[in-house]
Design an enzyme around this catalytic site. Structure first.
Site, PDB file in Angstrom:
ATOM      1  N   HIS A  45       1.466  -2.752   1.234  1.00 35.01           N
ATOM      2  CA  HIS A  45       2.370  -4.002   1.626  1.00 35.01           C
ATOM      3  C   HIS A  45       3.735  -3.547   1.886  1.00 35.01           C
ATOM      4  O   HIS A  45       4.437  -3.075   1.212  1.00 35.01           O
ATOM      5  CB  HIS A  45       2.340  -5.097   0.509  1.00 35.01           C
ATOM      6  CG  HIS A  45       2.737  -6.390   1.005  1.00 35.01           C
ATOM      7  ND1 HIS A  45       3.840  -6.691   1.455  1.00 35.01           N
ATOM      8  CD2 HIS A  45       1.746  -7.465   1.368  1.00 35.01           C
ATOM      9  CE1 HIS A  45       3.920  -8.123   1.741  1.00 35.01           C
ATOM     10  NE2 HIS A  45       2.366  -8.468   1.833  1.00 35.01           N
ATOM     11  N   GLU A  58       1.219 -15.404   9.683  1.00 37.95           N
ATOM     12  CA  GLU A  58       1.772 -14.009   8.941  1.00 37.95           C
ATOM     13  C   GLU A  58       1.623 -13.201  10.229  1.00 37.95           C
ATOM     14  O   GLU A  58       1.119 -13.255  11.309  1.00 37.95           O
ATOM     15  CB  GLU A  58       0.776 -13.888   7.890  1.00 37.95           C
ATOM     16  CG  GLU A  58       0.828 -14.959   6.525  1.00 37.95           C
ATOM     17  CD  GLU A  58       0.387 -14.711   5.417  1.00 37.95           C
ATOM     18  OE1 GLU A  58      -0.649 -13.619   5.420  1.00 37.95           O
ATOM     19  OE2 GLU A  58       0.387 -15.411   4.540  1.00 37.95           O
ATOM     20  N   ARG A 117      -6.353  -4.344   6.412  1.00 34.09           N
ATOM     21  CA  ARG A 117      -6.759  -5.761   6.198  1.00 34.09           C
ATOM     22  C   ARG A 117      -5.597  -6.467   7.231  1.00 34.09           C
ATOM     23  O   ARG A 117      -4.558  -6.336   6.809  1.00 34.09           O
ATOM     24  CB  ARG A 117      -6.899  -5.903   4.751  1.00 34.09           C
ATOM     25  CG  ARG A 117      -7.146  -7.590   4.812  1.00 34.09           C
ATOM     26  CD  ARG A 117      -7.363  -7.887   3.192  1.00 34.09           C
ATOM     27  NE  ARG A 117      -6.340  -7.703   2.302  1.00 34.09           N
ATOM     28  CZ  ARG A 117      -5.233  -8.766   2.215  1.00 34.09           C
ATOM     29  NH1 ARG A 117      -5.048  -9.743   2.857  1.00 34.09           N
ATOM     30  NH2 ARG A 117      -4.226  -8.379   1.446  1.00 34.09           N
ATOM     31  N   ARG A 152       0.219  -4.849   8.824  1.00 36.44           N
ATOM     32  CA  ARG A 152       0.946  -4.236   7.609  1.00 36.44           C
ATOM     33  C   ARG A 152       1.128  -2.777   7.480  1.00 36.44           C
ATOM     34  O   ARG A 152       2.227  -2.253   7.267  1.00 36.44           O
ATOM     35  CB  ARG A 152       0.085  -4.607   6.341  1.00 36.44           C
ATOM     36  CG  ARG A 152       0.199  -6.028   5.966  1.00 36.44           C
ATOM     37  CD  ARG A 152      -0.491  -6.346   4.939  1.00 36.44           C
ATOM     38  NE  ARG A 152      -0.290  -7.730   4.568  1.00 36.44           N
ATOM     39  CZ  ARG A 152      -1.286  -8.313   3.644  1.00 36.44           C
ATOM     40  NH1 ARG A 152      -2.164  -7.949   3.106  1.00 36.44           N
ATOM     41  NH2 ARG A 152      -0.893  -9.631   3.579  1.00 36.44           N
ATOM     42  N   HIS A 202      -1.107  -1.983  -2.269  1.00 32.38           N
ATOM     43  CA  HIS A 202      -1.455  -3.461  -2.267  1.00 32.38           C
ATOM     44  C   HIS A 202      -2.830  -3.884  -2.503  1.00 32.38           C
ATOM     45  O   HIS A 202      -3.114  -4.728  -3.140  1.00 32.38           O
ATOM     46  CB  HIS A 202      -0.753  -4.190  -1.176  1.00 32.38           C
ATOM     47  CG  HIS A 202      -1.029  -5.689  -1.207  1.00 32.38           C
ATOM     48  ND1 HIS A 202      -0.577  -6.519  -2.165  1.00 32.38           N
ATOM     49  CD2 HIS A 202      -1.646  -6.407  -0.157  1.00 32.38           C
ATOM     50  CE1 HIS A 202      -0.837  -7.902  -1.942  1.00 32.38           C
ATOM     51  NE2 HIS A 202      -1.529  -7.832  -0.701  1.00 32.38           N
TER      52      HIS A 202
END
Length: 467
Positions: free
Chosen positions: A227, A112, A364, A268, A329
C-alpha cells in the site's frame, strides 16, 4: 478430545462470517479464530466496497480491475464479482450495514486510485469495521454457529485427497480434532511475515502452509501488494493505513521540497514504486501527504478515524502534511480456488485473502477486496449446501501453474486421517512453536520459488495469465 460438526470455518473476517451466515440453519457450524473474533484484517479495511453503478459502468469497472491487475486476472471471476455486486450490497443494507448517504438519502460514492469513476460505498473511514461488526453480531445470534476465539488451526486431517476436518488447540500442547466434511479456510493473508505491514501480526499464512504440506494447489504466492500510504512511524508493530479514499477525494503527495512528484490516483503498485523512487532520490524515509485540499468538513465527516489517530500521534492533518511510507498490505496469491471457492482437495474451500481465484491478477484494484470476499464466500456456502462436494478442476497431482512443488512439499493424497474408530496421532502438534516456525519457513521459501519462476517467465515472455 474429538468434536464434530458439519462445517469448520477458519477465520472470522467478512469471508468466514458471510459464508457461515449463508449456510442453512440446520448445519452445525464451528468457527475458529486465532485471536478475538473482531481482530481480522476485514475489520481494519478503511476505504470502502465497490459496486457496479448500472450497465454503463460494467465495461469501465471491468477494465479498471483488469488494468490494475496487469491483465493477469481471471476474466471469469472478475465478471462474476462485478455482476454479483448489486445483490451483495442490497443484502448488506438489508442486514443493517450503514453506508454513507447524501442529503436526499441516496447512497454516496467515492473514488479511489485507478478507478475511472466513483463507485465505492463507504462508512466514514471504517467501512470494514462497519460491515464486519454487523456480520459478527448476526453470526453470534445464530444458535447453529459457534465461534471459538483464541483457537488456532494446527493442521487439516485428510485421506486420499478428501478433507475430514482440522486439528486445533486453544492452549499450547493440548491439540484436539474437529471432524467435519467441509472445511473453509478464510483466515486472511501473510502480513505477519513482514516487518512493515498494515495487517494484524497473527496473519502469518498458516492455512497456506498447511495446504502446501498436503499438496493442495496454490497460485501466485509472490504477488504481494504494497500500500502506498501508511503513516510513517519508528515504533514497531502494525502500520496505520492512510486510506486510498483520501487521495481519491483530493489529497496530494509531496517530496521533501513540498513539490508534487506523481499522479496520486495511479494503481497501488505503480504509485508505491514512485514513492520509493522519490524517497531514494530525496534521501528520506517517507514522503508527505497533504489532506488539507479536502477541507475540514470532509476530513472530519469522512475520515474521522484517520484524523483522530493522527492527532494521537501529534499530527494535525487540518494544518500540516503527514509523513507516509509504503508497507505490505494485501496478498493476491493463495490457495487456488475456483468460482465456488473449491480447492484441489475435496471438501476443502478457500475464500477471502486466503484463496486465489485470479480476480485481482498481479495487483488488486482498490476496494475490491471486501466485495470479492463476500461474493465468493456466498458461493462457497452455496456449494457446500447444494453442490456435489467435488474439488476444483486442475491437474490434480499437487502441482500449480508454474511447475511442480519443491521437494519440501508432499504430493496430494498424503493420509493424516486414521482408520475408522482409531485416534488421530496428536503428538507432533504438542510443540506449536516449532510447528509454526516450520510453516512460516515453508511459506517464505515457496514465495521465493514462485518469484524466481515468474522472473524466468518474464525473461522468456511466457504468458502467465489465467486461461
Amino acid at each position: 478430545m474429538k468434536q464434530t460438526c458439519d462445517v469448520v470455518i477458519v477465520g472470522t473476517g467478512v469471508a468466514g462470517l458471510y459464508c457461515a451466515l449463508n449456510l442453512p440453519d440446520y448445519m452445525k457450524i464451528r468457527m475458529i479464530t486465532k485471536q478475538k473474533a473482531d481482530e481480522s484484517d476485514s475489520w481494519l479495511a478503511q476505504g470502502g466496497i465497490c459496486m457496479l453503478r448500472g450497465e454503463d459502468d460494467y465495461e469501465p469497472y471491468f477494465e479498471d480491475t483488469m488494468r490494475a491487475g496487469h491483465y493477469e486476472n481471471n476474466e471469469k471471476t472478475v465478471d462474476l464479482m462485478i455482476r454479483s455486486s448489486n445483490s451483495i450490497i442490497r443484502n448488506l443494507v438489508q442486514r443493517g450495514v450503514r453506508f454513507s448517504r447524501d442529503p436526499d438519502g441516496e447512497l454516496e460514492f467515492t473514488r479511489e486510485g485507478a478507478h475511472s469513476r466513483p463507485r465505492i460505498l463507504f462508512h466514514e473511514d471504517v467501512t470494514g469495521r462497519e460491515i464486519t461488526s454487523v456480520l459478527l453480531r448476526q453470526a453470534r445470534e445464530k444458535p447453529n454457529i459457534m465461534i471459538d476465539e483464541y483457537t488456532t488451526m494446527a493442521d487439516i486431517i485428510c485421506c486420499d485427497n478428501v478433507c475430514r476436518g482440522v486439528v486445533a488447540f486453544r492452549e499450547a500442547g493440548n491439540p484436539y480434532v474437529i471432524e467435519a466434511p467441509h472445511v473453509v479456510l478464510a483466515c486472511g493473508g501473510v502480513g505477519g511475515l513482514f516487518d512493515n505491514s498494515t495487517n494484524f501480526p497473527h496473519m502469518t499464512g498458516d492455512a497456506l502452509a498447511i495446504a502446501l504440506e498436503h499438496g493442495v494447489e496454490a497460485e501466485h504466492l509472490d504477488y504481494i501488494q504494497i500500500h502506498p500510504t501508511t503513516l510513517y512511524s519508528e515504533k514497531p508493530g502494525r502500520r496505520f493505513l492512510i486510506s486510498e479514499s483520501v487521495r481519491g477525494e483530493g489529497a496530494l503527495l509531496y517530496d521533501k521540497n513540498g513539490e508534487r512528484f506523481t499522479d496520486e490516483l495511479k494503481p497501488r503498485d505503480l504509485l508505491s514504486a514512485d514513492i520509493r523512487a522519490q524517497m531514494e532520490a530525496d534521501g528520506t524515509r517517507f514522503v508527505w501527504e497533504d489532506l488539507r485540499p479536502l477541507g475540514e468538513q470532509v476530513i472530519r465527516e469522512h475520515f474521522p478515524n484517520i484524523y483522530n489517530h493522527c492527532l494521537e500521534e501529534g499530527l494535525d492533518v487540518l494544518s500540516e502534511p503527514i509523513p507516509v511510507v509504503p508497507a505490505q498490505h494485501y496478498f493476491m496469491g493463495g490457495i487456488r480456488a475456483d468460482l465456488s471457492g473449491r480447492t484441489s482437495m475435496q471438501g476443502l474451500y478457500a475464500c477471502g485473502e486466503t484463496g486465489c481465484n485470479g480476480v485481482h491478477g498481479r495487483n488488486r484494484l482498490a476496494s475490491n477486496s471486501l466485495l470479492e470476499s463476500l461474493v465468493f464466500a456466498q458461493r462457497a456456502a452455496d456449494d457446500i449446501a447444494f453442490g456435489g462436494n467435488r474439488c476444483c478442476s486442475g491437474n490434480g497431482n499437487g502441482q500449480n501453474m508454474t511447475g511442480a512443488w519443491g521437494s519440501t512439499v508432499p504430493q496430494a493424497g498424503r493420509c493424516s486421517y486414521p482408520a475408522e474408530g482409531s485416534m488421530v496421532n496428536l503428538d507432533k502438534y504438542r510443540n506449536p512453536d516449532a510447528l509454526f516456525a516450520h510453516y512460516r519457513c515453508l511459506v517464505r521459501n515457496e514465495m521465493k520459488r514462485m518469484k524466481r519462476s515468474h522472473e524466468s517467465d518474464d525473461v522468456s515472455g511466457k504468458d502467465k495469465a489465467w486461461s
